[in-house]
Write a protein that holds these residues in place. Structure first.
Motif, mmCIF file in Angstrom:
data_model
loop_
_atom_site.group_PDB
_atom_site.id
_atom_site.type_symbol
_atom_site.label_atom_id
_atom_site.label_comp_id
_atom_site.label_asym_id
_atom_site.label_seq_id
_atom_site.Cartn_x
_atom_site.Cartn_y
_atom_site.Cartn_z
ATOM 1 N N THR A 36 0.839 -1.193 0.000
ATOM 2 C CA THR A 36 0.000 0.000 0.000
ATOM 3 C C THR A 36 0.876 1.247 0.000
ATOM 4 O O THR A 36 2.019 1.202 0.452
ATOM 5 N N CYS A 37 0.325 2.337 -0.523
ATOM 6 C CA CYS A 37 1.050 3.604 -0.441
ATOM 7 C C CYS A 37 0.041 4.733 -0.343
ATOM 8 O O CYS A 37 -1.165 4.503 -0.358
ATOM 9 N N GLY A 38 0.538 5.948 -0.272
ATOM 10 C CA GLY A 38 -0.325 7.110 -0.139
ATOM 11 C C GLY A 38 -1.329 7.238 -1.277
ATOM 12 O O GLY A 38 -2.428 7.769 -1.087
ATOM 13 N N THR A 39 -0.956 6.736 -2.455
ATOM 14 C CA THR A 39 -1.873 6.810 -3.597
ATOM 15 C C THR A 39 -3.164 6.044 -3.310
ATOM 16 O O THR A 39 -4.254 6.483 -3.672
ATOM 17 N N ASP A 40 -3.057 4.879 -2.665
ATOM 18 C CA ASP A 40 -4.256 4.104 -2.338
ATOM 19 C C ASP A 40 -5.189 4.911 -1.429
ATOM 20 O O ASP A 40 -6.411 4.874 -1.583
ATOM 21 N N GLY A 58 -5.116 -1.470 -6.137
ATOM 22 C CA GLY A 58 -3.876 -2.105 -5.661
ATOM 23 C C GLY A 58 -2.877 -2.216 -6.797
ATOM 24 O O GLY A 58 -3.166 -2.837 -7.813
ATOM 25 N N HIS A 59 -1.698 -1.577 -6.649
ATOM 26 C CA HIS A 59 -0.780 -1.484 -7.794
ATOM 27 C C HIS A 59 0.663 -1.865 -7.476
ATOM 28 O O HIS A 59 1.531 -1.742 -8.319
ATOM 29 N N GLU A 60 0.945 -2.321 -6.243
ATOM 30 C CA GLU A 60 2.326 -2.726 -5.909
ATOM 31 C C GLU A 60 2.310 -4.235 -5.726
ATOM 32 O O GLU A 60 2.176 -4.743 -4.617
ATOM 33 N N ILE A 61 2.467 -4.964 -6.830
ATOM 34 C CA ILE A 61 2.005 -6.360 -6.895
ATOM 35 C C ILE A 61 3.112 -7.380 -7.133
ATOM 36 O O ILE A 61 3.968 -7.202 -7.997
ATOM 37 N N ALA A 153 9.043 -3.263 -5.172
ATOM 38 C CA ALA A 153 9.886 -2.876 -6.317
ATOM 39 C C ALA A 153 9.261 -1.727 -7.100
ATOM 40 O O ALA A 153 9.964 -0.933 -7.728
ATOM 41 N N GLU A 154 7.926 -1.624 -7.079
ATOM 42 C CA GLU A 154 7.273 -0.581 -7.878
ATOM 43 C C GLU A 154 7.545 0.831 -7.329
ATOM 44 O O GLU A 154 8.068 1.680 -8.055
ATOM 45 N N PRO A 155 7.256 1.106 -6.032
ATOM 46 C CA PRO A 155 7.621 2.442 -5.524
ATOM 47 C C PRO A 155 9.128 2.690 -5.592
ATOM 48 O O PRO A 155 9.582 3.810 -5.885
HETATM 49 ZN ZN LIG Z 1 2.119 3.043 -4.755
#
Ligand SMILES: [Zn+2]
Ligand SMILES: [Zn+2]
Length: 352
Positions: A36-40, A58-61, A153-155
């Motif tokens: 999770t991140c601030g974008t969520d 959900g985008h950090e998968i 890895a995404e952020p």
């Molecule tokens: Zn994110």
């Protein structure tokens, strides 16, 4: 299966949905971690212009391949098999526009996003769409990297993209604004990849500063709620200023302070975007002119940065394991958002 579906701002439901079917040009994953991140949190409260509801967010998968469409390997020259471990890019470039052809995929004109136009990772299963496979955006996770680490890895890739634009040299003094997970990653990349010299971490939240400083050990912690941060950095650098300043926050004032504290030939990354309704800052243009300052933007990442992130984690150059301080089951995903919002953990990961 269970999935977290966005219907409208403040209307996000964990609900039972049909398990998605895998088309001939797609790959199906059993999601193991979606961080999770601030974008969520922003999506939860405000939605997003590119997000078409209802949508699984959900985008950090990171997950395990459970089905490979019949055409996938022949079409993309890949070798995906059931049981493979894989990480998914979040920002999906088109691969065809002017920017993509120039190799600037982070600023693709036709960018789409996992969790916006395609169903994302807060679910037990997800489909990796053709658009991701087409730009080589499904990445093999090295054997010594956990699913939880791979989901970061995404952020991490976004921070790599930003720093590659800054030309950080060995020994450079680096100031990072923002003691969140991304600020921590910036410090680790500056040191582990670019051999930065002294690194200073700035925030206005004493608890968050302490939690992050305990993990990444900056050379100095500056609480900008208590001291004049520009004055402090000038003092720490013998009056010269910081060679590199990265603003990993959404606070306008940090960008203004970054310009004021940059050394001659200083490089600045406006890493965090500002509020849409107030995106302006005050800038003494003559400082930029006479000191030859370089001010860079940073927009997400390209597929190659995701690959690089996995390599840095695997080689130990940039560890992320200890930054993931909370593991939460999918059933409690909404509480994960609360933890992110309150800043009570460095990185929170959800395990469907
Ligand atoms: Zn994110
Ligand atoms: Zn493009």
């Amino acid at each position: 299966m269970k999935a977290l579906r966005f219907y409208a701002p403040e209307d996000v439901r964990l609900e039972e949905v049909a398990e998605p079917a895998c088309g001939p040009g797609e790959v199906k994953l059993r999601v193991r971690n979606c961080s999770t991140c601030g974008t969520d949190v922003k999506i939860f409260h405000n939605g997003h212009q590119n997000l078409t509801p209802p949508r699984t967010i959900g985008h950090e998968i990171a997950g395990e391949v459970v089905e490979v469409g019949a055409d996938v390997n022949a079409t993309y020259g890949s070798d995906w098999r059931v049981g493979d471990r894989a990480q998914v890019i979040a920002a999906v470039p088109c691969g065809e526009c002017h920017e993509c052809r120039k190799g600037w995929m982070a600023v693709c004109q036709n960018q789409t996003s996992v969790g916006y136009q395609y169903d994302g990772g807060f679910a037990e299963y997800m489909i990796v769409p053709q658009q991701v496979l087409k730009v080589d955006g499904l990445n093999r996770i090295p054997d010594n990297v956990g699913y939880d680490e791979a989901s970061a890895a995404e952020p991490f890739a976004c921070a790599i993209n930003a720093q590659e634009l800054l030309g950080i040299e060995a020994g450079d003094t680096v100031v990072v604004f923002g003691a969140g997970p991304i600020g921590c990653m910036h410090i680790r990349i500056a040191r582990g990849v670019h051999r930065a010299g002294p690194v200073y971490l700035v925030d206005v939240n004493a608890e968050r500063l302490k939690m992050s400083a305990d993990a990444v050990r900056p050379d100095e912690v500056v609480n900008a709620a208590e001291v004049d941060v520009v004055e402090r950095v000038m003092k720490l650098t013998g009056g010269r200023g910081a060679d590199v300043v990265i603003t990993a926050t959404a606070a306008n004032v940090t960008q203004e302070q970054a310009i004021l504290m940059a050394a001659r030939n200083g490089r600045i990354s406006f890493f965090g975007g500002l509020p849409k309704n107030d995106p302006f800052i005050k800038c003494d243009s003559n400082l930029v002119h006479y000191r030859q300052l370089h001010i860079h933007g940073a927009n997400g990442s390209a597929p190659e940065h995701n690959k690089r992130a996995l390599e840095y984690i695997s080689s130990g150059q940039v560890p992320v394991k200890d930054l993931i301080t909370r593991h939460i089951p999918l059933d409690d995903v909404l509480s994960a958002f609360q933890i992110v919002k309150a800043g009570e953990a460095i990185k929170v990961t959800v395990e469907p």
